[in-house]
Design a protein around this motif. Sequence first.
Motif, PDB file in Angstrom:
ATOM      1  N   MET A  83       0.828  -1.207   0.000  1.00 28.47           N
ATOM      2  CA  MET A  83       0.000   0.000   0.000  1.00 28.47           C
ATOM      3  C   MET A  83       0.866   1.262   0.000  1.00 28.47           C
ATOM      4  SD  MET A  83      -3.218  -0.833  -0.182  1.00 28.47           S
ATOM      5  CE  MET A  83      -4.059   0.663   0.350  1.00 28.47           C
ATOM      6  N   SER A  84       2.010   1.201   0.685  1.00 28.66           N
ATOM      7  CA  SER A  84       2.912   2.355   0.709  1.00 28.66           C
ATOM      8  C   SER A  84       3.563   2.609  -0.639  1.00 28.66           C
ATOM      9  CB  SER A  84       4.002   2.131   1.769  1.00 28.66           C
ATOM     10  OG  SER A  84       3.441   1.946   3.051  1.00 28.66           O
ATOM     11  N   SER A  85       3.679   1.560  -1.457  1.00 27.35           N
ATOM     12  CA  SER A  85       4.335   1.699  -2.759  1.00 27.35           C
ATOM     13  C   SER A  85       3.357   2.017  -3.886  1.00 27.35           C
ATOM     14  CB  SER A  85       5.084   0.401  -3.101  1.00 27.35           C
ATOM     15  OG  SER A  85       4.162  -0.655  -3.380  1.00 27.35           O
ATOM     16  N   LEU A  86       2.095   2.230  -3.557  1.00 20.90           N
ATOM     17  CA  LEU A  86       1.074   2.474  -4.587  1.00 20.90           C
ATOM     18  C   LEU A  86       1.408   3.620  -5.548  1.00 20.90           C
ATOM     19  CD1 LEU A  86      -2.399   1.868  -2.907  1.00 20.90           C
ATOM     20  CD2 LEU A  86      -1.565   0.895  -5.048  1.00 20.90           C
ATOM     21  N   PRO A  87       1.961   4.759  -5.081  1.00 21.36           N
ATOM     22  CA  PRO A  87       2.270   5.826  -6.036  1.00 21.36           C
ATOM     23  C   PRO A  87       3.169   5.390  -7.184  1.00 21.36           C
ATOM     24  CG  PRO A  87       2.355   6.684  -3.812  1.00 21.36           C
ATOM     25  CD  PRO A  87       2.161   5.209  -3.692  1.00 21.36           C
ATOM     26  N   ALA A  88       4.126   4.495  -6.911  1.00 24.04           N
ATOM     27  CA  ALA A  88       5.010   4.016  -7.979  1.00 24.04           C
ATOM     28  C   ALA A  88       4.231   3.179  -8.988  1.00 24.04           C
ATOM     29  CB  ALA A  88       6.158   3.199  -7.386  1.00 24.04           C
ATOM     30  N   GLU A  89       3.308   2.333  -8.500  1.00 20.18           N
ATOM     31  CA  GLU A  89       2.504   1.510  -9.401  1.00 20.18           C
ATOM     32  C   GLU A  89       1.586   2.377 -10.256  1.00 20.18           C
ATOM     33  OE1 GLU A  89       2.650  -1.788  -9.862  1.00 20.18           O
ATOM     34  OE2 GLU A  89       4.343  -1.872  -8.472  1.00 20.18           O
ATOM     35  N   MET A  90       0.980   3.385  -9.644  1.00 20.97           N
ATOM     36  CA  MET A  90       0.052   4.252 -10.369  1.00 20.97           C
ATOM     37  C   MET A  90       0.782   5.162 -11.353  1.00 20.97           C
ATOM     38  SD  MET A  90      -2.322   5.171  -7.067  1.00 20.97           S
ATOM     39  CE  MET A  90      -3.401   6.310  -7.927  1.00 20.97           C
ATOM     40  N   ALA A  91       2.011   5.542 -11.019  1.00 19.10           N
ATOM     41  CA  ALA A  91       2.780   6.431 -11.889  1.00 19.10           C
ATOM     42  C   ALA A  91       3.146   5.778 -13.212  1.00 19.10           C
ATOM     43  CB  ALA A  91       4.049   6.886 -11.176  1.00 19.10           C
ATOM     44  N   LYS A  92       3.101   4.442 -13.271  1.00 20.08           N
ATOM     45  CA  LYS A  92       3.444   3.733 -14.500  1.00 20.08           C
ATOM     46  C   LYS A  92       2.336   3.794 -15.541  1.00 20.08           C
ATOM     47  CE  LYS A  92       6.385   0.569 -11.909  1.00 20.08           C
ATOM     48  NZ  LYS A  92       6.585  -0.826 -11.401  1.00 20.08           N
ATOM     49  N   GLY A  93       1.163   4.288 -15.144  1.00 24.32           N
ATOM     50  CA  GLY A  93       0.070   4.453 -16.091  1.00 24.32           C
ATOM     51  C   GLY A  93      -0.812   3.229 -16.239  1.00 24.32           C
ATOM     52  N   ASN A  94      -0.543   2.178 -15.492  1.00 21.42           N
ATOM     53  CA  ASN A  94      -1.362   0.963 -15.574  1.00 21.42           C
ATOM     54  C   ASN A  94      -2.439   0.981 -14.491  1.00 21.42           C
ATOM     55  OD1 ASN A  94       0.368   0.008 -17.615  1.00 21.42           O
ATOM     56  ND2 ASN A  94       1.772  -0.816 -16.077  1.00 21.42           N
ATOM     57  N   ILE A  95      -3.549   0.279 -14.756  1.00 22.55           N
ATOM     58  CA  ILE A  95      -4.597   0.132 -13.742  1.00 22.55           C
ATOM     59  C   ILE A  95      -4.131  -0.884 -12.708  1.00 22.55           C
ATOM     60  CG2 ILE A  95      -6.974  -0.577 -13.326  1.00 22.55           C
ATOM     61  CD1 ILE A  95      -7.679   0.371 -16.098  1.00 22.55           C
ATOM     62  N   VAL A  96      -4.174  -0.489 -11.455  1.00 26.06           N
ATOM     63  CA  VAL A  96      -3.659  -1.326 -10.368  1.00 26.06           C
ATOM     64  C   VAL A  96      -4.585  -2.505 -10.125  1.00 26.06           C
ATOM     65  CG1 VAL A  96      -3.097  -1.369  -7.912  1.00 26.06           C
ATOM     66  CG2 VAL A  96      -2.525   0.638  -9.281  1.00 26.06           C
ATOM     67  N   ASN A  97      -3.992  -3.694  -9.993  1.00 22.90           N
ATOM     68  CA  ASN A  97      -4.747  -4.890  -9.628  1.00 22.90           C
ATOM     69  C   ASN A  97      -4.838  -4.949  -8.103  1.00 22.90           C
ATOM     70  OD1 ASN A  97      -5.741  -7.426  -9.071  1.00 22.90           O
ATOM     71  ND2 ASN A  97      -4.458  -8.474 -10.570  1.00 22.90           N
TER      72      ASN A  97
ATOM     73  N   ALA B 200     -11.399  10.621  -1.535  1.00 18.82           N
ATOM     74  CA  ALA B 200     -10.279  11.404  -1.008  1.00 18.82           C
ATOM     75  C   ALA B 200      -8.988  10.594  -0.969  1.00 18.82           C
ATOM     76  CB  ALA B 200     -10.618  11.927   0.393  1.00 18.82           C
ATOM     77  N   VAL B 201      -9.064   9.342  -0.526  1.00 15.94           N
ATOM     78  CA  VAL B 201      -7.861   8.515  -0.423  1.00 15.94           C
ATOM     79  C   VAL B 201      -7.259   8.235  -1.803  1.00 15.94           C
ATOM     80  CG1 VAL B 201      -6.939   6.290   0.308  1.00 15.94           C
ATOM     81  CG2 VAL B 201      -8.541   7.524   1.775  1.00 15.94           C
ATOM     82  N   PRO B 202      -8.055   7.772  -2.811  1.00 20.37           N
ATOM     83  CA  PRO B 202      -7.479   7.619  -4.142  1.00 20.37           C
ATOM     84  C   PRO B 202      -6.911   8.922  -4.709  1.00 20.37           C
ATOM     85  CG  PRO B 202      -9.568   6.460  -4.010  1.00 20.37           C
ATOM     86  CD  PRO B 202      -9.434   7.246  -2.756  1.00 20.37           C
ATOM     87  N   ALA B 203      -7.559  10.059  -4.410  1.00 24.60           N
ATOM     88  CA  ALA B 203      -7.070  11.339  -4.918  1.00 24.60           C
ATOM     89  C   ALA B 203      -5.704  11.674  -4.334  1.00 24.60           C
ATOM     90  CB  ALA B 203      -8.073  12.447  -4.602  1.00 24.60           C
ATOM     91  N   ILE B 204      -5.527  11.421  -3.045  1.00 28.53           N
ATOM     92  CA  ILE B 204      -4.229  11.678  -2.414  1.00 28.53           C
ATOM     93  C   ILE B 204      -3.159  10.761  -3.002  1.00 28.53           C
ATOM     94  CG2 ILE B 204      -2.968  11.521  -0.235  1.00 28.53           C
ATOM     95  CD1 ILE B 204      -5.580  12.394   1.160  1.00 28.53           C
ATOM     96  N   TYR B 205      -3.501   9.499  -3.177  1.00 30.20           N
ATOM     97  CA  TYR B 205      -2.560   8.571  -3.823  1.00 30.20           C
ATOM     98  C   TYR B 205      -2.244   9.026  -5.251  1.00 30.20           C
ATOM     99  CZ  TYR B 205      -2.307   4.786  -0.364  1.00 30.20           C
ATOM    100  OH  TYR B 205      -2.027   4.027   0.755  1.00 30.20           O
ATOM    101  N   GLY B 206      -3.277   9.492  -5.971  1.00 27.39           N
ATOM    102  CA  GLY B 206      -3.073   9.933  -7.351  1.00 27.39           C
ATOM    103  C   GLY B 206      -2.156  11.138  -7.440  1.00 27.39           C
ATOM    104  N   VAL B 207      -2.339  12.102  -6.551  1.00 27.71           N
ATOM    105  CA  VAL B 207      -1.473  13.287  -6.541  1.00 27.71           C
ATOM    106  C   VAL B 207      -0.038  12.887  -6.196  1.00 27.71           C
ATOM    107  CG1 VAL B 207      -0.978  15.424  -5.295  1.00 27.71           C
ATOM    108  CG2 VAL B 207      -3.289  14.957  -6.102  1.00 27.71           C
ATOM    109  N   ASN B 208       0.137  12.010  -5.224  1.00 31.36           N
ATOM    110  CA  ASN B 208       1.488  11.540  -4.895  1.00 31.36           C
ATOM    111  C   ASN B 208       2.115  10.793  -6.067  1.00 31.36           C
ATOM    112  OD1 ASN B 208       1.601  12.627  -2.330  1.00 31.36           O
ATOM    113  ND2 ASN B 208       0.858  10.785  -1.310  1.00 31.36           N
ATOM    114  N   ALA B 209       1.295  10.035  -6.805  1.00 28.59           N
ATOM    115  CA  ALA B 209       1.806   9.333  -7.979  1.00 28.59           C
ATOM    116  C   ALA B 209       2.269  10.329  -9.036  1.00 28.59           C
ATOM    117  CB  ALA B 209       0.724   8.414  -8.555  1.00 28.59           C
TER     118      ALA B 209
END
Length: 242
Positions: A49-63, A185-194
């Motif tokens: 969960m802490s590494s989610l920004p890196a996964e989202m930054a790659k442009g792929n939909i997270v499983n 709110a939580v996905p938005a914060i993750y998205g901004v960090n990504a």
Amino acid sequence: MNKKLNIIATIKDGVAIALVNYLSLVAAAALYVLTIWIPYLNVGTTIAMSSLPAEMAKGNIVNPLFIFKGEYRKNMGEFFILYSLMVGAIGAGFLFMVIPGIVLSIAWTFAVVLFVDKGLNALESLRESNNITYGNKFRIFLTQFVLCVCLGIAIAIINAIFGIGEIGWLETIGTLINLVIIIFAVPAIYGVNASIYKQLTTGNILGEDAPAAPAAPAAPAAPAAEAPTAEAPKAPKAPKAE
């Protein structure tokens, strides 16, 4: 000198990333909450969960099931070292009139992300996170602050619109809409960090002015046409003497 983040462009990009991964992130968060009580497994899911920004930054939909991958538990000891160093240093920073603790917490925002994404050790992760955030700490803080304010304003507007007259069914609709915003709110914060992580690690800063295209070389001037030369009039022949 580090390039400066564009706050508005970063929020727009982060929200776009969050919308693409909205359902996946909600599902991942639900699975995390449901399994947080399971020893040993919860360490891997926390790192994931802490590494989610890196996964989202790659442009792929997270499983959502990626949080259960065993690879996240492989470096569990190094993760505890990293987390202990972060908590201890940030806590000490708060003892020195709060501000140093806030600065450190922003400087090390991406330490765990780098730890997983780049395979760095604890000290390298802290150092690299500080390096990539250097010169942008205030903008990172302001970006996250503006995002939270916007979400709060949206909730206040919904309350004002659907709370008029205290009509039961209107209030119910407003409550449901606010629940959706809160969950977002939580996905938005993750998205901004990504978005921030992607920009700082690649150097491709959003909203930068594109470099001006070089001017095309001027075409060579055509040679001027030569003016026709005027011929001198011929003198009339003298009459022959008879």
